[in-house]
Design an enzyme around this catalytic site. Structure first.
Site, PDB file in Angstrom:
ATOM      1  N   GLY A  27     -31.410 -56.312   3.586  1.00  0.00           N
ATOM      2  CA  GLY A  27     -31.755 -55.226   2.884  1.00  0.00           C
ATOM      3  C   GLY A  27     -31.487 -53.753   3.567  1.00  0.00           C
ATOM      4  N   PHE A  28     -32.234 -52.631   3.075  1.00  0.00           N
ATOM      5  CA  PHE A  28     -31.772 -51.434   3.713  1.00  0.00           C
ATOM      6  C   PHE A  28     -30.264 -50.897   3.759  1.00  0.00           C
ATOM      7  CE2 PHE A  28     -31.684 -47.832   6.688  1.00  0.00           C
ATOM      8  CZ  PHE A  28     -33.024 -47.221   6.249  1.00  0.00           C
ATOM      9  N   HIS A  30     -26.425 -50.408   2.519  1.00  0.00           N
ATOM     10  CA  HIS A  30     -25.678 -49.205   2.924  1.00  0.00           C
ATOM     11  C   HIS A  30     -24.287 -49.555   2.075  1.00  0.00           C
ATOM     12  CE1 HIS A  30     -23.741 -51.713   5.890  1.00  0.00           C
ATOM     13  NE2 HIS A  30     -24.836 -51.798   6.586  1.00  0.00           N
ATOM     14  N   HIS A  33     -22.751 -52.863   2.411  1.00  0.00           N
ATOM     15  CA  HIS A  33     -23.386 -53.853   1.594  1.00  0.00           C
ATOM     16  C   HIS A  33     -22.556 -53.692   0.161  1.00  0.00           C
ATOM     17  CE1 HIS A  33     -26.851 -53.621   4.590  1.00  0.00           C
ATOM     18  NE2 HIS A  33     -26.552 -55.081   4.334  1.00  0.00           N
ATOM     19  N   GLN A  57     -34.076 -65.233  12.751  1.00  0.00           N
ATOM     20  CA  GLN A  57     -32.827 -64.725  13.753  1.00  0.00           C
ATOM     21  C   GLN A  57     -33.126 -63.826  14.628  1.00  0.00           C
ATOM     22  OE1 GLN A  57     -30.805 -63.682   9.894  1.00  0.00           O
ATOM     23  NE2 GLN A  57     -29.968 -62.245  10.888  1.00  0.00           N
ATOM     24  N   GLY A 143     -19.826 -59.387   5.964  1.00  0.00           N
ATOM     25  CA  GLY A 143     -19.203 -58.200   6.324  1.00  0.00           C
ATOM     26  C   GLY A 143     -18.330 -58.539   7.621  1.00  0.00           C
ATOM     27  N   GLN A 144     -16.842 -58.071   7.856  1.00  0.00           N
ATOM     28  CA  GLN A 144     -16.405 -58.575   9.099  1.00  0.00           C
ATOM     29  C   GLN A 144     -17.075 -57.775  10.198  1.00  0.00           C
ATOM     30  OE1 GLN A 144     -13.827 -60.115   9.898  1.00  0.00           O
ATOM     31  NE2 GLN A 144     -13.288 -59.385  11.951  1.00  0.00           N
TER      32      GLN A 144
END
Lengths: 278, 278
Positions: A27-28, A30, A33, A57, A143-144
């Site tokens: 979430g949150f 940007h 995402h 995690q 994401g990388q």
């Protein structure tokens, strides 16, 4: 766009869809995402996004409690992107009290972030395995920016023969080069001004590599020096590794990747850059 | 009946089938295995059986090398049962050299067999997870003889949200009560004559329970005494536990299960019996 909270309702809703592209998030959201969502949208019949701040995690003393959350805004952003289902499970359903199973990864998961954050990748591998079993997507997007997470996920997906294709999407950056991250909001104004130096430092190593430098120590020193020149003194690590095993390699090969982690007062940022021309 | 050796060929063949019932085995098939196959056949569109002696679930000094194997005879038996696919993978394909992932289970997996055979249930949980991801069955069948294995599998399947229904099939016994096991062939004639005492000892505890005895220690002593009366002196364990958690319970409840493990010269046998009327 449908919101599913229970595992049963998600399974039920998923069964009405064809090939699914899945974007697991905390979430949150940007632009980083959203770039994953757009890629998933382009490549699949339907898109499912999960929003779950995964306690497993986060280590003791890490920022689970204060990790930024913005469900209402996230839902609006995802609806605008044409997402089919948002899965927002409760922690108690994901980890019931009698829960005793872990997916643990050695090798690639033991270096760098694995060393700095004990248990982190076990938490990641376990939740991603669970989400894949619940959502049953054809493809999943990461994401990388979290390069080692991508490598760990590709590793256990192969090792456990999980029938999901893992797609890594290039890091989304702000105009000044700072990698998009939910934790960026926790930088104070002074830190935010310094933060683009992380990318500059990685670019410096990339530039040296492209001019022929193959000595790991020289490249790593260039990263640290660039950070220091930008008044970033505390560095968790600055390393050149193999992108699959995350082992240090010397001399550095074409596949080498530069990574760093820098602790700021309220946020620890990571970034990375492949050394060869992308 | 089709035999698939590579993971790719199995996936390809499986895709032509509807609902699949899956029976994972280590081969050297006996009537117990065939009872699982028949149940799977009755409940699904198609049946897949795997034959793989899984090195990861044998400890150092255990009998991986000498575990009995009889592929040709197994294939003939399965063909006769109308099995659709037999999956006989190579160890090198299941565990390639760079393999680093494990599924580990605490709680139920730490008692009895877990204590006697460190790493055993991690090996079981990992291979079963892999086979489920490869075969993607709707249901999978396991023998009640391996009661703790059944409990461990049900536990991690729930914990990891694996979309497979686990079916436990009652223990198949020889006419004299000995539970069918691939390892029975390793008993010498004298041991084979003694071996039905394992079931007798469990029945003794069951009979006492059904007459009202609820003291765990009394029931466990009855098992040990019966074994000794039958000239079985070495006992690995004889325990009454809860069938889900495998924790010792006292007083014993209706769900209690009696279990034992007895080492013979070339084979270690296990057996179990629920204490309430089945």
């Amino acid at each position: 766009m449908e919101q599913c909270i229970t595992i049963e309702s998600l399974r039920h809703a998923r069964n009405t869809l064809g090939n699914v592209g899945f974007v697991p998030t905390m979430g949150f959201l940007h632009e980083g995402h959203l770039s994953l969502v757009r890629r998933a949208k382009a490549e699949n019949d339907a898109v499912i996004v999960s929003i779950f701040v995964n306690p497993a995690q986060f280590g003791p003393g890490e920022d689970f409690e204060t990790y930024p959350r913005s469900l209402e805004q996230d839902m609006a952003l995802l609806a605008k992107e044409g997402v089919d289902i948002v899965f927002t499970p409760k922690a108690g359903d994901i980890y019931p009290q009698n829960y005793v199973t872990e997916v643990s990864v050695k090798g690639v998961a033991t270096q760098l972030e694995g060393a700095s954050r004990p248990g982190h990748f076990t938490g990641v591998a376990t939740i991603v395995t669970k989400l894949f079993n619940i959502v049953q997507p054809q493809k999943a997007y990461f994401g990388q920016k979290d390069a080692q997470q991508c490598a760990v996920i590709k590793r256990f997906v192969a090792d456990l023969n999980i029938p999901v294709t893992i797609i890594t999407v290039p890091t989304w950056r702000e105009k000044d080069g700072l990698a998009s991250s939910s934790r960026n909001v926790r930088l104070n104004p002074e830190e935010r001004e310094k933060a683009p130096a992380l990318y500059k430092a990685l670019q410096r190593a990339q530039s040296l590599f492209q001019k022929g430098e193959r000595d790991r120590n020289v490249l790593e020193k260039a990263i640290r020096d660039t950070l220091k020149q930008n008044n970033i003194e505390k560095i968790d690590y600055a390393k050149i590794v193999d992108p699959l095993t995350f082992q240090e390699v010397n001399p550095v090969s074409e596949s080498g990747i530069a990574l760093l982690a820098v602790p700021f007062s309220q946020a620890r940022l990571i970034d990375n850059l492949p050394l060869a021309l992308e």
